[in-house]
Design a protein around this motif. Structure first.
Motif, short mmCIF file in Angstrom:
data_model
loop_
_atom_site.label_atom_id
_atom_site.label_comp_id
_atom_site.label_asym_id
_atom_site.label_seq_id
_atom_site.Cartn_x
_atom_site.Cartn_y
_atom_site.Cartn_z
N VAL A 168 -2.59 11.16 8.80
CA VAL A 168 -1.57 10.99 7.88
C VAL A 168 -1.89 11.86 6.32
N ALA A 169 -2.93 11.99 6.17
CA ALA A 169 -3.35 12.47 4.67
C ALA A 169 -2.85 13.92 4.70
N VAL A 170 -3.54 14.64 5.99
CA VAL A 170 -3.02 16.15 6.15
C VAL A 170 -1.86 16.28 6.47
N GLN A 171 -0.99 15.35 7.13
CA GLN A 171 0.34 15.61 7.45
C GLN A 171 1.42 15.82 6.19
N SER A 172 0.78 14.87 5.32
CA SER A 172 1.79 14.82 4.11
C SER A 172 1.07 15.68 3.10
N SER A 206 -4.16 16.19 -0.49
CA SER A 206 -5.64 16.75 -0.55
C SER A 206 -6.48 15.78 -1.28
N GLU A 207 -6.09 14.73 -2.25
CA GLU A 207 -6.79 14.06 -2.87
C GLU A 207 -7.21 12.78 -1.90
N SER A 208 -6.40 12.59 -1.16
CA SER A 208 -6.64 11.55 0.03
C SER A 208 -7.76 12.08 1.05
N VAL A 209 -7.40 13.22 1.41
CA VAL A 209 -8.56 13.80 2.38
C VAL A 209 -9.97 13.70 1.87
N GLN A 210 -9.83 14.27 0.61
CA GLN A 210 -11.10 14.40 -0.27
C GLN A 210 -11.85 13.15 -0.27
N PHE A 212 0.54 8.43 0.87
CA PHE A 212 1.09 8.65 -0.38
C PHE A 212 0.25 8.83 -1.27
N SER A 213 -1.18 8.92 -0.98
CA SER A 213 -1.99 9.35 -2.08
C SER A 213 -2.18 8.33 -3.05
N HIS A 214 -2.25 7.19 -2.97
CA HIS A 214 -2.56 5.93 -4.03
C HIS A 214 -3.96 5.77 -3.92
N ILE A 215 -4.85 6.37 -4.52
CA ILE A 215 -5.89 6.35 -4.49
C ILE A 215 -6.73 5.25 -4.87
N GLY A 216 -6.21 4.61 -5.91
CA GLY A 216 -7.10 3.27 -6.04
C GLY A 216 -6.77 2.18 -4.93
N ILE A 217 -5.73 2.29 -4.42
CA ILE A 217 -5.42 1.31 -3.23
C ILE A 217 -6.34 1.74 -2.15
N SER A 252 0.96 -1.04 -0.05
CA SER A 252 0.01 0.10 -0.08
C SER A 252 0.81 1.28 -0.09
N GLN A 253 1.65 1.13 0.75
CA GLN A 253 2.87 2.35 0.98
C GLN A 253 3.50 2.56 -0.38
N GLU A 254 3.91 1.75 -1.06
CA GLU A 254 4.62 1.81 -2.42
C GLU A 254 4.02 1.99 -3.68
#
Length: 557
Positions: free
Chosen positions: A290-294, A297-301, A261-266, A224-226
């Protein structure tokens, strides 16, 4: 290290012939008395040169000569270069299958280690020579020995290089759960480097999909991270647990890695299978943090769209963070606010006292304008409790607690009132909430005049009138001339209209235009005729002064 370019003269003529795979010349030189024992500056003998060149004929001639002259062909065939490389190692490394067969027949040590802990099998695996690997394994090569400084096995290396056919060969003879010095298994390695085919082979062979490394990371977390979406899907389909805590410091889950890392599909896939206890649960950490920290915004949304709370849980004890919005406001940004801040506010995130400081302790109004775009200020008498704010026209109502803390912080920052006061009053804040001794004592004269225009100055409490009289006598406030007399009826009427309609409705809707009054009065009834105070730049308060100011006026209401 090859020094032959620098020291070509150290190579014997026999070794040079072997390097060129010239069998006739090798045979002629041996018959003429050239020694097969001669070595160059790297410790290479003619046998090493022949094996590295892949010349089966030269190797046979040299081995025959070594056995005939000394009777010690075993020692010779296993002689090492200065780097610990045997002839068998050099041949296996380069994929010379016939030469490896010949050397093994001459009793070459199949498991001989080099100085860096490699061996013929590991070298063949590393370079993807499947047939050589198959030969060495069939002849009894040690398959589970740890090699290199990281203690990788041959299976680790095959997976890392993505040699799927070799992996398919090794899974039948290797320990699938062998680990390196970080407790990383071959399957973990496949997930880490996105070797999906190798991962599938290992999974089908029975390797543990929930294995943990020394720091508790799982294959699902690392994939997931990579950003290896195919590996994530494969792991989930074969029983990988998305709710296993993967950190010794805080309960990190694979969903956190995808959000960071905003891997949206994952992230979308993990949202569907991750326990929502991570969103608001005590001792847990929402992935919004973690989404805000990094600053993803795509992850936050996506998290907000999927129902994750914009307030999350208080992680003061875990990460020293109060809320995702507090974190977003603390992060430096080129704009007055980040995209994550906008998303959180739009989703109804609650503001705490320290959050309001970012709003009022500056002459920049961008953040306040953002808040007022998504939040409305209801009349104080309607706020009898502190439930989630009611929505109106896509905006969330400020709660009773938020209103109290907002007023406390605003009153502690009168030096910036020229910036925030007009916005608050035009947004519908009840002006009497700001008629506090500290405000009247510290505010700039123009700010004070602007505030008094929104109230009935004739009915101010005696204590506040004393403050105004003192400031007037001290010449720190020059009042508007009409403040000496009772307000005109027109002013009292617009105050009554503001009270009747509600400040928010009066200031932010077209309610006044619908009243049966002449249009020239619209400007007056909405207080647009009052000139705003000009901002003067005081010295910005230090962090200590901010903290002291907060403490001093914490209980002003």
């Amino acid at each position: 290290m090859d020094f032959t370019e620098c020291y070509g003269d150290t190579v014997s003529s026999l070794a040079a012939a072997a390097r060129s795979s010239c069998g006739r010349r090798v045979r002629r030189l041996i018959r003429s008395g050239c020694s097969v024992e001669s070595r160059d500056n790297r410790g290479w003998s003619p046998l090493h040169e022949a094996a590295a060149a892949g010349s089966r004929d030269c190797v046979r001639e040299i081995l025959t000569a070594a056995g005939a002259s000394s009777g010690e062909s075993y020692d010779y065939v296993n002689s090492l270069t200065h780097e610990g490389e045997s002839a068998c190692y050099l041949a296996a490394q380069r994929g010379h299958l016939p030469v490896v067969r010949l050397l093994l027949k001459a009793h070459s040590d199949i498991n001989q280690l080099t100085n860096d802990l490699s061996c013929p099998l590991y070298a063949a695996v590393d370079n993807g020579h499947r047939e050589v690997v198959e030969l060495l394994v069939s002849r009894g090569a040690e398959v589970n020995r740890a090699h290199t400084a990281s203690c990788w096995t041959c299976l680790h290396q095959a997976v890392y290089k993505g040699h799927s056919e070799i992996v398919r060969l090794l899974v039948d003879v290797c320990d699938l759960e062998s680990v390196d010095d970080h407790q990383i298994s071959p399957l973990f390695l496949a997930a880490q480097y996105g070797q999906k085919e190798c991962l599938e082979i290992l999974v089908n062979a029975g390797a543990d999909v929930n294995t943990c490394s020394a720091d508790l990371a799982t294959p699902l977390l690392i994939a997931s991270q990579e950003g290896h979406e195919a590996c994530v899907a494969l792991l989930l389909d074969h029983g990988a647990d998305p709710n296993t805590a993967c950190s010794q410091d805080w309960p990190q889950l694979p969903i956190h890695a995808a959000a960071e890392f905003s891997h949206i599909g994952i992230l979308r896939r993990l949202i569907a299978v991750t326990d929502r206890a991570c969103d608001r649960g005590a001792a847990m950490v929402s992935p919004l943090y973690v989404a805000v920290q990094s600053d993803r915004s795509e992850s936050v949304q996506l998290l907000l769209e999927e129902g994750f709370s914009p307030d999350a849980q208080d992680c003061t004890q875990t990460l020293d963070l109060r809320s995702p919005l507090s974190l977003a406001l603390c992060r430096p940004a080129r704009k007055p606010y980040s995209e994550s801040t906008k998303l959180l506010v739009a989703a109804g995130a609650r503001l705490r006292e320290e959050d309001w400081f970012h709003v009022f302790s500056t002459d920049q109004t961008g953040l306040l304008q953002l808040l007022l775009r998504y939040k409305w200020i209801p009349p104080p008498h309607t706020l009898t409790s502190d439930p989630p704010g009611a929505a109106r026209h896509g905006r969330t109502a400020v709660t009773l607690r938020e209103l109290r803390e907002m007023i406390c912080v605003a009153l502690s920052q009168p030096q910036f009132a020229a910036s925030w006061l007009p916005l608050l009053l035009q947004a519908g804040l009840e002006p009497t909430l700001l008629l506090h001794p500290h405000m009247l004592e510290q505010a700039d004269g123009d700010v004070l005049n602007y505030l008094l225009e929104f109230v009935n100055w004739w009915t101010l409490p005696p204590a506040l009138k004393l403050i105004l009289d003192r400031r007037r006598s001290d010449k720190t406030w020059e009042q508007c001339p009409h403040f000496d007399s009772a307000p005109r009826l027109s002013h009292l009427c617009r105050l009554q209209l503001r009270d009747w309609l509600g400040p928010d409705r009066l200031m932010r809707t077209d309610a006044v235009r619908q009243l049966p009054v002449p249009s020239p009065l619209h400007h007056f009834l909405t207080f647009r005729d009052i000139p705003e105070a000009s901002y003067t730049h005081p010295r910005p308060p230090t962090v200590t002064e901010r903290q002291q100011s907060t403490h001093q006026h914490r209980h002003v209401l």
